[in-house]
Write a protein that holds these residues in place. Structure first.
Motif, PDB file in Angstrom:
ATOM      1  N   THR A 408       8.788 -13.781 -12.274  1.00  0.00           N
ATOM      2  CA  THR A 408       9.483 -13.599 -10.986  1.00  0.00           C
ATOM      3  C   THR A 408      10.973 -13.888 -11.157  1.00  0.00           C
ATOM      4  N   THR A 472      11.394 -12.646  -1.340  1.00  0.00           N
ATOM      5  CA  THR A 472      10.131 -12.766  -2.083  1.00  0.00           C
ATOM      6  C   THR A 472       9.474 -14.076  -1.656  1.00  0.00           C
ATOM      7  N   VAL A 498       8.345  -9.238   0.019  1.00  0.00           N
ATOM      8  CA  VAL A 498       7.307  -9.050  -1.001  1.00  0.00           C
ATOM      9  C   VAL A 498       6.568 -10.381  -1.087  1.00  0.00           C
ATOM     10  N   ILE A 500       3.823 -12.701  -2.774  1.00  0.00           N
ATOM     11  CA  ILE A 500       2.986 -12.862  -3.974  1.00  0.00           C
ATOM     12  C   ILE A 500       2.009 -13.993  -3.672  1.00  0.00           C
ATOM     13  N   PHE A 553       1.474  -7.507 -13.313  1.00  0.00           N
ATOM     14  CA  PHE A 553       2.259  -8.214 -12.295  1.00  0.00           C
ATOM     15  C   PHE A 553       3.722  -7.763 -12.351  1.00  0.00           C
ATOM     16  N   LYS A 554       4.263  -7.723 -13.563  1.00  0.00           N
ATOM     17  CA  LYS A 554       5.681  -7.340 -13.716  1.00  0.00           C
ATOM     18  C   LYS A 554       5.918  -5.937 -13.163  1.00  0.00           C
ATOM     19  N   CYS A 556       4.116  -4.255 -11.048  1.00  0.00           N
ATOM     20  CA  CYS A 556       3.865  -4.194  -9.612  1.00  0.00           C
ATOM     21  C   CYS A 556       5.018  -4.828  -8.819  1.00  0.00           C
ATOM     22  N   TYR A 557       5.520  -5.968  -9.306  1.00  0.00           N
ATOM     23  CA  TYR A 557       6.633  -6.634  -8.607  1.00  0.00           C
ATOM     24  C   TYR A 557       7.877  -5.743  -8.654  1.00  0.00           C
ATOM     25  N   GLN A 558       8.098  -5.144  -9.841  1.00  0.00           N
ATOM     26  CA  GLN A 558       9.264  -4.260  -9.985  1.00  0.00           C
ATOM     27  C   GLN A 558       9.184  -3.090  -9.003  1.00  0.00           C
ATOM     28  N   ILE A 569       1.269  -8.719  -2.937  1.00  0.00           N
ATOM     29  CA  ILE A 569       0.697  -8.628  -4.286  1.00  0.00           C
ATOM     30  C   ILE A 569      -0.254  -9.806  -4.455  1.00  0.00           C
TER      31      ILE A 569
END
Ligand SMILES: Cc1ncc(C[n+]2csc(CCOP(=O)(O)OP(=O)(O)O)c2C)c(N)n1
Length: 590
Positions: A408, A472, A498, A500, A553-554, A556-558, A569
């Motif tokens: 993150t 976030t 976003v 998480i 994860f990377k 999807c976060y991007q 997420i």
């Protein structure tokens, strides 16, 4: 809503323009709302009811009011708190009588402890009805007792109280939410009927008094450090061979320009807690000290004890830091904050300065001009290898908290907000330190009372008043479940959030404690639930993705960062593997 509906036209004048004058309940409500708005307070968090209808009508009639509707008063209070954290300005909460008010309690407790301003206007039934056990009543007088800065009990609207007196009381209430220490304030307003626009008698003389009504402008103090305190700190800095600058919790809306200039000038090791918002502006190369919550860090500081610690701001996340101070009372500890709290769980402060850390930094800088400090930096530890070893474990390890916090921080865009949930989340981000990435990230958290509730609502509140493009929010699964109905607020929230949610299927933090040895008890402490959140997001039409690996994860976060909508997420991690990686990280040595 159509404004002045008063039938008796001859009573209308420019002084009552914008006020509701159908009856005294509405007139009082509009005077209160007008005083708030004229003081720059225009975020109103409304919850449904009938007893509060005069107040709601007054807000709806005020063109400068920004209205945020919400069914759940607990969530609304957290949302108002988020707004105040981001803006420094209180939001106004309006609720009906009965348990509605009680639902504000958790957020108010948090706001009181973390010095966040909030204004609560609770509608009530008149005293005789409360005394007679009328429906939907609880005793609302002094309801919040020691978690408010100020309580004001208004009478039922009456012409005995002039418009000036009413507005002055409201102006004073606002001032008490901001000074001398920020915090929640509560005003209770009993209303007899009519609660709607039924005409009621208001005398001409009362209406005339509105024109002459005044409420004072309050000038509130800035908290400067006295010269004697600055002199003492300069003396201590000059005589100390090794000093650490510690940054604790700072208000999320605080400009830290002077603090950063001081850091630049002092050139000494700094230990910024994650709640300082300054942490990610620096990296290891900038003389950052890793969090004390690691056996090796503690051991090294035992061996290379600083002589002096200057601690700006509030409490830190790390409890080991306080254990370290308690075990080393010979270290001179200077704490600086303007909350007038004790704020030292170690009870070791030698000097306590009640001053705003940003103002103090600028005052100290002026005092330090031309003075050369003899800091012995040769004993400064080089943490690079230590951090690299930790990173290698994280990178080679399974998908877990440390890999989520690391990824993150690597990916989060500059100049955005990171809202950190309590429990493992905040500790995980506090422990992570980047060797070379530094970013301007505003970090927000609920660290006053550290409740796990209200986090989604709090994040929505930040977005209500933020000009930033995204936020976030990272939180655990129990925290997410606790605030599930705030998905309604999220679905309607402006900007982009976003979320998480790290789902280890339980309150995993307890598995990291020695109590985890007791297999029976740990089940009860962690409350495993076996739930996943796709359907909950679906119900509120919020975009949802599940990920089970760091790479996913990377990605999807991007993609969520560039998405135009809110995204949840769900990061599904294995609690046992997470516990294992924490044990492994603890073995790292310099
Ligand atoms: C309102 C409230 N209830 C209980 C607690 C005690 N508590 C602290 S951490 C925690 C578990 C949190 O679980 P989760 O949000 O899933 O985070 P995890 O540590 O599992 O990642 C609990 C119950 C609390 N802080 N606040």
């Amino acid at each position: 809503m159509d404004g002045n509906k008063r039938k008796d036209e001859k009573l209308l004048s420019s002084d009552v323009e914008g006020l509701l004058t159908e009856n005294l309940n509405r007139l009082w409500s509009s005077l209160i709302v007008r005083t708030l708005v004229n003081s720059g307070i225009n975020h109103f968090y409304l919850s449904p009811g009938m007893r509060n209808a005069p107040l709601i009508a007054a807000v709806a009639n005020q063109p400068k009011a920004k209205i945020f509707m919400g069914i759940d008063e607990r969530a609304q209070a957290y949302r108002a708190m988020g707004h105040a954290k981001a803006s420094g300005t209180p939001g106004v909460l309006i609720c009906t009588s009965g348990t509605a008010l009680a639902n504000y309690t958790p957020a108010m407790a948090e706001a009181k402890k973390s010095s966040i301003p909030m204004i609560i206007l609770s509608a009530d039934r008149p005293a005789e009805l409360v005394a007679g056990d009328a429906n939907q009543t609880v005793v609302q007088e002094h309801f919040f007792n020691n978690i408010t800065n100020h309580y004001l009990s208004l009478s039922v609207p009456s012409e005995e109280v002039t418009p000036s007196r009413l507005s002055s009381c409201v102006a004073n209430l606002i001032a008490r939410s901001l000074s001398p220490r920020k915090g929640p304030v509560h005003m209770n307003l009993p209303f007899r009927g009519p609660l709607d626009d039924t005409p009621g008698k208001i005398s001409d003389s009362y209406i005339e008094k509105i024109g002459a009504s005044r409420s004072p402008t309050h000038y509130l103090p800035e908290v400067f450090a006295p010269e004697s305190a600055l002199e003492e700190v300069v003396g201590l800095l000059k005589s100390s061979a090794s000093t650490i600058l510690v940054l604790g919790m700072l208000p999320s809306n605080l400009k830290t320009t002077n603090i950063r200039t001081l850091i630049q000038h002092l050139q000494i090791p700094i230990y910024p807690d994650v709640t300082s918002s300054v942490k990610y502006c620096y990296c290891l190369n900038d003389k950052i000290v890793p969090a004390f919550d690691h056996p090796e860090v503690l051991e090294q500081y035992e061996r290379n004890r600083p002589e002096l610690i200057i601690h700006l701001g509030g409490r830190l996340v790390s409890k080991h830091y306080y254990n370290f101070l308690e075990a080393n009372p010979d270290i001179k500890l200077v704490t600086v904050n303007d909350t007038f709290n004790h704020e030292d769980p170690s009870f070791t402060s030698a000097v306590r300065i009640n001053a705003n850390p940003e103002i103090f930094s600028s005052q100290l800088m002026k005092r330090l001009e031309g003075i050369k400090l003899k800091q012995d930096l040769s004993s400064c530890l080089n943490w690079r290898t230590f951090v690299d070893k930790k990173i290698a474990i994280i990178d080679d390890g399974p998908f877990c908290y440390p890999s989520i916090s690391k990824s993150t921080i690597e990916l989060i865009p500059q100049n955005t907000t990171l809202y950190l949930g309590n429990s493992t989340v905040i500790r995980s981000f506090d422990s992570y330190i980047s060797p070379e990435i530094s970013k301007n990230i505003r970090v927000v958290s609920n660290r006053g009372a550290s409740g796990i509730e209200g986090l989604i609502a709090s994040a929505c509140g930040v977005n209500d008043s933020s000009s930033q493009k995204m936020l976030t929010l990272v939180l655990g699964d129990l925290s997410f479940l606790h605030d599930l109905n705030s998905l309604k607020l999220l679905s309607e929230s402006p900007g982009k959030i976003v979320t998480i949610v790290v789902n280890n299927q339980c309150g995993g933090i307890f598995s990291l404690l020695p109590v985890a040895r007791d297999e029976k008890l740990i089940q009860l402490l962690t409350t495993p639930h076996g739930l996943q959140f796709e359907k909950a997001c679906d119900m509120f039409s919020i975009k949802y993705k599940m990920v089970k690996s760091t790479d996913d994860f990377k990605k999807c976060y991007q993609s969520a960062i560039s998405d135009e909508q809110h995204v949840v997420i769900e990061a599904l991690i294995d609690n046992q593997l997470n516990t294992k990686i924490y044990s492994q990280l603890k073995t790292v040595r310099l």
